[in-house]
Design a protein around this motif. Structure first.
Motif, PDB file in Angstrom:
ATOM      1  N   UNK A  91      15.027  -7.024  -2.422  1.00 16.15           N
ATOM      2  CA  UNK A  91      13.596  -6.764  -2.520  1.00 16.15           C
ATOM      3  C   UNK A  91      12.843  -7.177  -1.259  1.00 16.15           C
ATOM      4  N   UNK A  92      13.500  -7.145  -0.128  1.00 15.10           N
ATOM      5  CA  UNK A  92      12.834  -7.437   1.133  1.00 15.10           C
ATOM      6  C   UNK A  92      12.243  -6.135   1.679  1.00 15.10           C
ATOM      7  N   UNK A  93      10.934  -6.139   1.910  1.00 18.19           N
ATOM      8  CA  UNK A  93      10.233  -4.927   2.342  1.00 18.19           C
ATOM      9  C   UNK A  93       9.511  -5.163   3.656  1.00 18.19           C
TER      10      UNK A  93
ATOM     11  N   UNK B 211       6.756   1.033   3.461  1.00 20.24           N
ATOM     12  CA  UNK B 211       7.752   2.107   3.414  1.00 20.24           C
ATOM     13  C   UNK B 211       7.280   3.277   2.544  1.00 20.24           C
ATOM     14  N   UNK B 212       7.835   4.447   2.777  1.00 21.86           N
ATOM     15  CA  UNK B 212       7.402   5.659   2.101  1.00 21.86           C
ATOM     16  C   UNK B 212       7.611   5.562   0.581  1.00 21.86           C
ATOM     17  N   UNK B 213       8.763   4.981   0.177  1.00 18.32           N
ATOM     18  CA  UNK B 213       9.034   4.896  -1.265  1.00 18.32           C
ATOM     19  C   UNK B 213       8.022   3.994  -1.965  1.00 18.32           C
ATOM     20  N   UNK B 214       7.565   2.940  -1.275  1.00 19.58           N
ATOM     21  CA  UNK B 214       6.538   2.075  -1.862  1.00 19.58           C
ATOM     22  C   UNK B 214       5.216   2.827  -1.952  1.00 19.58           C
TER      23      UNK B 214
ATOM     24  N   UNK C   7       5.310   4.965  -4.981  1.00 21.54           N
ATOM     25  CA  UNK C   7       5.180   4.180  -6.209  1.00 21.54           C
ATOM     26  C   UNK C   7       3.727   3.784  -6.462  1.00 21.54           C
ATOM     27  N   UNK C   8       3.001   3.427  -5.396  1.00 23.37           N
ATOM     28  CA  UNK C   8       1.591   3.064  -5.531  1.00 23.37           C
ATOM     29  C   UNK C   8       0.771   4.275  -5.967  1.00 23.37           C
ATOM     30  N   UNK C   9       1.067   5.432  -5.373  1.00 22.40           N
ATOM     31  CA  UNK C   9       0.364   6.666  -5.753  1.00 22.40           C
ATOM     32  C   UNK C   9       0.593   6.961  -7.225  1.00 22.40           C
ATOM     33  N   UNK C  10       1.838   6.814  -7.686  1.00 20.40           N
ATOM     34  CA  UNK C  10       2.164   7.079  -9.085  1.00 20.40           C
ATOM     35  C   UNK C  10       1.424   6.117 -10.020  1.00 20.40           C
ATOM     36  N   UNK C  11       1.289   4.854  -9.609  1.00 14.21           N
ATOM     37  CA  UNK C  11       0.547   3.882 -10.426  1.00 14.21           C
ATOM     38  C   UNK C  11      -0.917   4.302 -10.570  1.00 14.21           C
ATOM     39  N   UNK C  12      -1.516   4.764  -9.464  1.00 13.22           N
ATOM     40  CA  UNK C  12      -2.909   5.225  -9.515  1.00 13.22           C
ATOM     41  C   UNK C  12      -3.038   6.492 -10.369  1.00 13.22           C
ATOM     42  N   UNK C  13      -2.029   7.352 -10.324  1.00 15.01           N
ATOM     43  CA  UNK C  13      -2.046   8.563 -11.154  1.00 15.01           C
ATOM     44  C   UNK C  13      -2.015   8.182 -12.631  1.00 15.01           C
TER      45      UNK C  13
END
Length: 318
Positions: free
Chosen positions: A230-232, A293-296, A299-305
């Motif tokens: 989980x290092x980002x 990172x792009x995958x994060x 994930x943030x966009x999906x949470x807002x959706x």
């Protein structure tokens, strides 16, 4: 001084100076050595463990995990300390004894805070309200066992099974809204982590244990298996008002902040704990956008959706 006052003073001395001989404590407290031994017994009855070491270099020392609060510095003691320092060159010693008490309290407070950090580590910056948590009683029992260095028998729930374990608590990590107890497991003969919410029963035993002098939960917790892979490397664009407050804290390793003319910042850092990072980013709402990172970012966009859908707002994906 009263017996209670002498016990409190003894705690402060051991906090401030570390290991002290019985003769030294007796001299400081102005009592006979047998009274110092009596104070030790009284403190241990109250759950404050004083370690004793025999031999030429032996003495008494307070358990390093003791969370007993030291008394606040009084105004008169602070004034005496300032006075003593000012008069040091002039060899003025009239206030030396009171100044020494004040210095010991200052050192005790500093040592206490440093020692607590060795055994309790909050990965997230917010601390839990244990009074509102079902884990409160178990956590406090484990913390008291750590402070007095007593072994604990627990009933631990893992998947669908329940197992009894005898553990020696070494410290605690608060991560992702949960407390984890780092402890030496006698059955496995190694350091393990136990999620406190999964501990069904706690029984503090009389048998004592020791913790390696080099143990520091802040250094050990990344290798305890609480979080894996989980290092980002996070790169964010942050706008006001958070662009003003975020640089005031260190959020990760190799942190860098680039200030823009419009008041926004470009934030970069190596951060640990995916869920914690996501929670932190989401707390800033529309003031932050993830670049890497792009995958994060996805994930943030999906949470807002999900938030929008919860309010009945449908957004067409592009």
């Amino acid at each position: 001084m009263s017996k209670i006052s002498n016990c409190l003073r003894m705690i402060e001395l051991l906090h401030a100076r570390g290991k002290m001989k019985i003769s030294e404590l007796a001299q400081e407290l102005d009592v006979k050595e047998r009274m110092v031994r009596n104070y030790k017994e009284d403190l241990e009855k109250a759950g404050i463990y004083v370690e004793g070491e025999k031999g030429r270099d032996g003495g008494y020392s307070l358990s390093q995990a003791s969370f007993f609060p030291t008394r606040k510095l009084q105004e008169s003691e602070l004034s005496a300390l300032i006075f003593a320092v000012q008069q040091l060159l002039a060899k003025e010693v009239a206030q030396a004894e009171t100044a020494q008490v004040a210095l010991d309290k200052l050192r005790a407070a500093q040592c206490k805070e440093q020692e607590q950090n060795r055994y309790i580590h909050f990965v997230q910056r917010s601390k839990p309200n244990r009074l509102q948590s079902g884990e409160s009683k178990k956590y406090m029992q484990l913390q008291e066992a750590l402070a007095s260095r007593r072994k604990v028998q627990i009933v631990y729930r893992n998947s669908s099974s329940y197992k009894k374990r005898i553990i020696c608590p070494y410290g605690f990590v608060y991560y992702n809204d949960f407390f984890y107890c780092a402890a030496f497991c006698e059955s496995k003969q190694e350091l393990r982590t136990f999620k406190v919410v999964r501990i069904e029963q706690v029984d503090v035993l009389q048998e004592r244990y020791t913790i390696p002098a080099t143990f520091d939960i802040r250094k050990e917790w990344p290798s305890l298996g609480i979080m894996r892979n989980e290092v980002l490397h996070v790169k964010l664009h942050i706008s006001p008002p958070f662009s003003q407050s975020v640089p005031e804290s260190i959020w990760g390793e190799n942190q860098s902040v680039q200030y823009n003319d419009d008041g926004s910042i470009l934030f970069e850092a190596v951060m640990k704990g995916r869920q914690s990072v996501k929670k932190w980013i989401l707390s800033m709402g529309a003031s932050v956008s993830v670049i890497e990172p792009i995958e994060l970012k996805e994930e943030i966009i999906e949470e807002h959706m999900k938030v929008l859908r919860a309010y009945g707002i449908v957004v067409k994906e592009t």
